[in-house]
Design a protein around this motif. Structure first.
Motif, PDB file in Angstrom:
ATOM      1  N   MET A   1     -10.867   5.578   1.739  1.00  0.00           N
ATOM      2  CA  MET A   1      -9.665   4.922   1.984  1.00  0.00           C
ATOM      3  C   MET A   1     -10.368   3.582   1.091  1.00  0.00           C
ATOM      4  O   MET A   1     -11.284   2.746   1.861  1.00  0.00           O
ATOM      5  N   ILE A   2      -9.161   3.095   0.844  1.00  0.00           N
ATOM      6  CA  ILE A   2      -8.604   1.622   0.077  1.00  0.00           C
ATOM      7  C   ILE A   2      -8.810   0.703   0.748  1.00  0.00           C
ATOM      8  O   ILE A   2      -7.885   0.561   1.217  1.00  0.00           O
ATOM      9  N   GLU A   3      -9.292  -0.378   0.388  1.00  0.00           N
ATOM     10  CA  GLU A   3      -9.085  -1.326   1.466  1.00  0.00           C
ATOM     11  C   GLU A   3      -8.949  -2.909   0.236  1.00  0.00           C
ATOM     12  O   GLU A   3      -9.343  -3.355  -0.327  1.00  0.00           O
ATOM     13  N   PHE A   4      -7.553  -3.064   0.101  1.00  0.00           N
ATOM     14  CA  PHE A   4      -7.247  -3.823  -0.841  1.00  0.00           C
ATOM     15  C   PHE A   4      -6.994  -5.681   0.108  1.00  0.00           C
ATOM     16  O   PHE A   4      -5.997  -6.076   0.588  1.00  0.00           O
ATOM     17  N   ILE A  55      -5.792  -8.270  -7.132  1.00  0.00           N
ATOM     18  CA  ILE A  55      -5.898  -7.566  -6.002  1.00  0.00           C
ATOM     19  C   ILE A  55      -7.322  -6.662  -6.689  1.00  0.00           C
ATOM     20  O   ILE A  55      -7.565  -6.554  -7.578  1.00  0.00           O
ATOM     21  N   VAL A  56      -8.163  -6.606  -6.053  1.00  0.00           N
ATOM     22  CA  VAL A  56      -9.220  -6.121  -5.724  1.00  0.00           C
ATOM     23  C   VAL A  56      -9.111  -4.491  -4.534  1.00  0.00           C
ATOM     24  O   VAL A  56      -9.307  -5.082  -3.462  1.00  0.00           O
ATOM     25  N   GLY A  57      -9.287  -3.824  -4.747  1.00  0.00           N
ATOM     26  CA  GLY A  57      -9.765  -2.699  -3.628  1.00  0.00           C
ATOM     27  C   GLY A  57     -11.041  -2.611  -3.533  1.00  0.00           C
ATOM     28  O   GLY A  57     -11.911  -2.410  -4.614  1.00  0.00           O
ATOM     29  N   TYR A  58     -11.438  -2.469  -2.563  1.00  0.00           N
ATOM     30  CA  TYR A  58     -12.863  -1.867  -2.482  1.00  0.00           C
ATOM     31  C   TYR A  58     -12.780  -0.771  -1.044  1.00  0.00           C
ATOM     32  O   TYR A  58     -11.861  -0.301  -0.582  1.00  0.00           O
ATOM     33  N   ARG A  95      -3.484   5.564  -7.986  1.00  0.00           N
ATOM     34  CA  ARG A  95      -1.814   5.905  -7.560  1.00  0.00           C
ATOM     35  C   ARG A  95      -2.103   4.939  -6.366  1.00  0.00           C
ATOM     36  O   ARG A  95      -1.066   4.249  -5.858  1.00  0.00           O
ATOM     37  N   MET A  96      -3.199   4.646  -5.538  1.00  0.00           N
ATOM     38  CA  MET A  96      -3.025   3.816  -4.688  1.00  0.00           C
ATOM     39  C   MET A  96      -3.281   2.093  -5.376  1.00  0.00           C
ATOM     40  O   MET A  96      -2.390   1.522  -4.321  1.00  0.00           O
ATOM     41  N   LEU A  97      -3.250   1.883  -5.865  1.00  0.00           N
ATOM     42  CA  LEU A  97      -3.483   1.017  -6.761  1.00  0.00           C
ATOM     43  C   LEU A  97      -2.586   0.951  -6.685  1.00  0.00           C
ATOM     44  O   LEU A  97      -1.560  -0.483  -7.019  1.00  0.00           O
ATOM     45  N   LEU A  98      -1.671   1.262  -7.801  1.00  0.00           N
ATOM     46  CA  LEU A  98      -0.096   1.105  -8.121  1.00  0.00           C
ATOM     47  C   LEU A  98       0.617   0.806  -7.219  1.00  0.00           C
ATOM     48  O   LEU A  98       1.427   0.165  -6.779  1.00  0.00           O
TER      49      LEU A  98
END
Length: 153
Positions: A1-4, A55-58, A95-98
């Motif tokens: 899971m990515i937290e933005f 934004i940064v994804g963690y 894809r999640m980032l987009l």
């Protein structure tokens, strides 16, 4: 899971990921400097508030991706500096980032998003087109880009 999380292109994890993205681009496009005169502007003035959003994804508190929204006009934005760290590739993080960039752009009131890349980044072109971006004419005079896309948000 990515937290933005909101970040900055010129500080912290955002700056580190953006530097890694620039280094990778410079290795693909030998000698290209994304900050050179003649390149579309995409620095702190364009990508940090109040003019943009970065934004940064963690993943498990490790920064693994970044991307930015740049204002083109009141209704159209551009996605810039999209990058997924090598250890996070191949798992749908791009894809999640987009998707998160699209969500943020809608939240900011934009109706369309544009982006650019080059055929040497075939995975990026595939991602953008599979996410609904359609080819458009060159809108930003980026001398390194051959693919220009737009999507209604």
């Amino acid at each position: 899971m990515i937290e933005f999380r909101d970040g900055r292109v010129d500080d912290g994890d955002g700056a580190r990921l953006e530097a890694a993205m620039r280094a990778e681009v410079e290795s693909i496009y030998v000698g290209l400097d994304l900050r050179a005169a003649g390149m579309p502007k995409a620095g702190p003035d364009e990508l940090n508030p109040p003019n943009g959003r970065f934004i940064v994804g963690y993943e498990n508190d490790v920064a693994v991706c970044c991307g930015a929204i740049k204002r083109l006009d009141a209704l159209i934005c551009e996605f810039k500096r999209m990058y997924v760290a090598p250890q996070a590739r191949g798992r749908g993080v791009g894809r999640m980032l987009l998707g998160e960039l699209e969500r943020c752009a809608r939240e900011l009131g934009y109706r369309s998003a544009r982006l650019d890349t080059d055929a040497r980044q075939a995975a990026a072109v595939h991602l953008y087109e599979s996410a609904g971006f359609v080819p458009i004419a060159n809108y930003n005079a980026n001398p390194a880009a051959t693919y220009f896309g737009e999507k209604r948000l």
